[in-house]
Design an enzyme around this catalytic site. Structure first.
Site, PDB file in Angstrom:
ATOM      1  N   LYS A 133       0.818  -1.213   0.000  1.00 33.40           N
ATOM      2  CA  LYS A 133       0.000   0.000   0.000  1.00 33.40           C
ATOM      3  C   LYS A 133       0.855   1.269   0.000  1.00 33.40           C
ATOM      4  O   LYS A 133       0.564   2.204  -0.732  1.00 33.40           O
ATOM      5  CB  LYS A 133      -0.902   0.053   1.246  1.00 33.40           C
ATOM      6  CG  LYS A 133      -1.959  -1.016   1.313  1.00 33.40           C
ATOM      7  CD  LYS A 133      -2.918  -0.756   2.466  1.00 33.40           C
ATOM      8  CE  LYS A 133      -2.276  -0.788   3.837  1.00 33.40           C
ATOM      9  NZ  LYS A 133      -1.897  -2.147   4.306  1.00 33.40           N
TER      10      LYS A 133
ATOM     11  N   ARG B  10      -9.749   0.772   8.780  1.00 31.05           N
ATOM     12  CA  ARG B  10      -9.226  -0.549   9.086  1.00 31.05           C
ATOM     13  C   ARG B  10     -10.174  -1.360   9.968  1.00 31.05           C
ATOM     14  O   ARG B  10      -9.853  -2.473  10.363  1.00 31.05           O
ATOM     15  CB  ARG B  10      -7.935  -0.344   9.847  1.00 31.05           C
ATOM     16  CG  ARG B  10      -6.761  -1.164   9.357  1.00 31.05           C
ATOM     17  CD  ARG B  10      -5.632  -0.693  10.230  1.00 31.05           C
ATOM     18  NE  ARG B  10      -4.380  -1.319  10.105  1.00 31.05           N
ATOM     19  CZ  ARG B  10      -3.361  -0.832   9.387  1.00 31.05           C
ATOM     20  NH1 ARG B  10      -3.513   0.198   8.601  1.00 31.05           N
ATOM     21  NH2 ARG B  10      -2.202  -1.415   9.452  1.00 31.05           N
TER      22      ARG B  10
ATOM     23  N   ARG C 272      11.639  -6.629   5.203  1.00 30.96           N
ATOM     24  CA  ARG C 272      11.621  -5.195   4.902  1.00 30.96           C
ATOM     25  C   ARG C 272      12.670  -4.430   5.712  1.00 30.96           C
ATOM     26  O   ARG C 272      12.834  -4.643   6.905  1.00 30.96           O
ATOM     27  CB  ARG C 272      10.231  -4.644   5.202  1.00 30.96           C
ATOM     28  CG  ARG C 272      10.108  -3.151   4.966  1.00 30.96           C
ATOM     29  CD  ARG C 272       8.699  -2.738   4.734  1.00 30.96           C
ATOM     30  NE  ARG C 272       7.839  -2.921   5.895  1.00 30.96           N
ATOM     31  CZ  ARG C 272       6.543  -2.637   5.897  1.00 30.96           C
ATOM     32  NH1 ARG C 272       5.955  -2.202   4.799  1.00 30.96           N
ATOM     33  NH2 ARG C 272       5.830  -2.810   6.984  1.00 30.96           N
TER      34      ARG C 272
ATOM     35  N   ARG D 163      11.554  -1.698  10.799  1.00 30.23           N
ATOM     36  CA  ARG D 163      10.461  -1.109  11.553  1.00 30.23           C
ATOM     37  C   ARG D 163      10.245  -1.933  12.816  1.00 30.23           C
ATOM     38  O   ARG D 163      10.331  -3.155  12.766  1.00 30.23           O
ATOM     39  CB  ARG D 163       9.180  -1.118  10.708  1.00 30.23           C
ATOM     40  CG  ARG D 163       8.835   0.231  10.137  1.00 30.23           C
ATOM     41  CD  ARG D 163       7.715   0.147   9.142  1.00 30.23           C
ATOM     42  NE  ARG D 163       6.484  -0.428   9.684  1.00 30.23           N
ATOM     43  CZ  ARG D 163       5.326  -0.438   9.022  1.00 30.23           C
ATOM     44  NH1 ARG D 163       5.266   0.089   7.818  1.00 30.23           N
ATOM     45  NH2 ARG D 163       4.258  -0.979   9.542  1.00 30.23           N
TER      46      ARG D 163
ATOM     47  N   ARG E  20      -0.123  -8.895  13.358  1.00 27.57           N
ATOM     48  CA  ARG E  20      -0.740  -7.944  12.428  1.00 27.57           C
ATOM     49  C   ARG E  20      -1.571  -8.659  11.371  1.00 27.57           C
ATOM     50  O   ARG E  20      -2.639  -8.180  10.980  1.00 27.57           O
ATOM     51  CB  ARG E  20       0.339  -7.070  11.768  1.00 27.57           C
ATOM     52  CG  ARG E  20       0.853  -5.974  12.697  1.00 27.57           C
ATOM     53  CD  ARG E  20       2.230  -5.486  12.318  1.00 27.57           C
ATOM     54  NE  ARG E  20       2.266  -4.849  11.015  1.00 27.57           N
ATOM     55  CZ  ARG E  20       3.362  -4.770  10.250  1.00 27.57           C
ATOM     56  NH1 ARG E  20       4.498  -5.313  10.662  1.00 27.57           N
ATOM     57  NH2 ARG E  20       3.316  -4.166   9.093  1.00 27.57           N
TER      58      ARG E  20
END
Ligand code: ADP
Ligand code: ZN
Length: 217
Positions: free
Chosen positions: A13, A89, A128, A161, A172
């Site tokens: 996203k 969300r 990531r 992160r 998540r």
């Protein structure tokens, strides 16, 4: 035009939002970025949400919607076109966004859902890395930097992160299945939902989104 870019964590996203905003002249509104910025700056909001974000849970609806409203108020004088990234969300946030759009006379958003299988999501998220200086993102599996831990562009140090650890990623993805996925039904009922294959290269995915939006706008 107002757009909700929707999808599970790791669906791309953030990356696609930037491309879409540039191409269609939308103002990017990322609630995840807003939360992380508040945490970095140590604001009251940041202090309230830090532990929640680090556990991979959702920030309470009222807090998030208040932040969204604030950003819209700030930017509304110069734009009537937003791309909502990471919001709504929960089903309750859908109603909040309806109210925000109505109050600020924004047209009701279209929604584009990026579909990516969960095995790929896991690798995208745990692999990531982010440049701490220029914020360019990398992935150690799919898009590694030339030198481990160092940004190709600015030579800044790469970091992870705080919510990209394997345990938090799992949380998540579960939260997404339980609390976020129902948002899709809501928009599907309104016939404003487009599902898009979110696998492949950034350019391939962007081309699919571009085609859908070009058809509608
Ligand atoms: P992801 O890669 O998980 O989509 P985001 O950058 O969108 O990550 O969000 C990071 C975290 O910020 C979420 O895990 C959650 O704790 C918080 N957050 C962001 N947007 C929302 C929202 N709309 N409602 C509740 N919490 C949110
Ligand atoms: Zn960099």
């Amino acid at each position: 035009m107002n757009l909700v870019l929707f999808g599970p964590p790791g669906s791309g996203k953030g990356t696609q939002s930037e491309l879409v905003c540039e191409k269609f002249h939308l103002s990017h509104l990322s609630t995840g970025e807003a939360m992380r910025a508040a945490i970095r700056a140590g604001t009251d909001l940041g202090k309230r949400v830090k532990a929640i974000v680090e556990r991979g849970e959702l920030v309470p609806d009222e807090l998030v919607s208040e932040v969204v409203d604030k950003i819209v108020v700030e930017k509304r004088p110069s734009t009537d076109s937003f791309l909502f990234d990471g919001y709504p969300r929960t089903v309750s946030q859908v109603a909040d966004l309806d109210r925000i759009c109505e109050f600020h006379t924004l047209s009701s958003p279209a929604i584009v859902n990026l579909e990516v299988p969960s095995e790929i999501l896991m690798l995208r998220l745990t692999g990531r890395r982010l440049c701490s200086e220029c914020r360019r993102t990398y992935n150690v599996y799919f898009d590694p930097p030339k030198q481990t831990g160092v940004c190709d562009l600015c030579h800044g140090p790469l970091m992870k992160r705080v919510d990209d650890t394997p345990e938090t990623v799992k949380e998540r993805l579960e939260v997404y299945e339980q609390q976020t996925k129902p948002v899709l039904h809501e928009y599907d009922n309104r016939h404003v939902l487009s599902n898009i294959d979110g696998t492949g290269t950034t350019q391939e995915v962007f081309e699919r989104i571009r085609a859908i939006l070009a058809e509608q706008y």
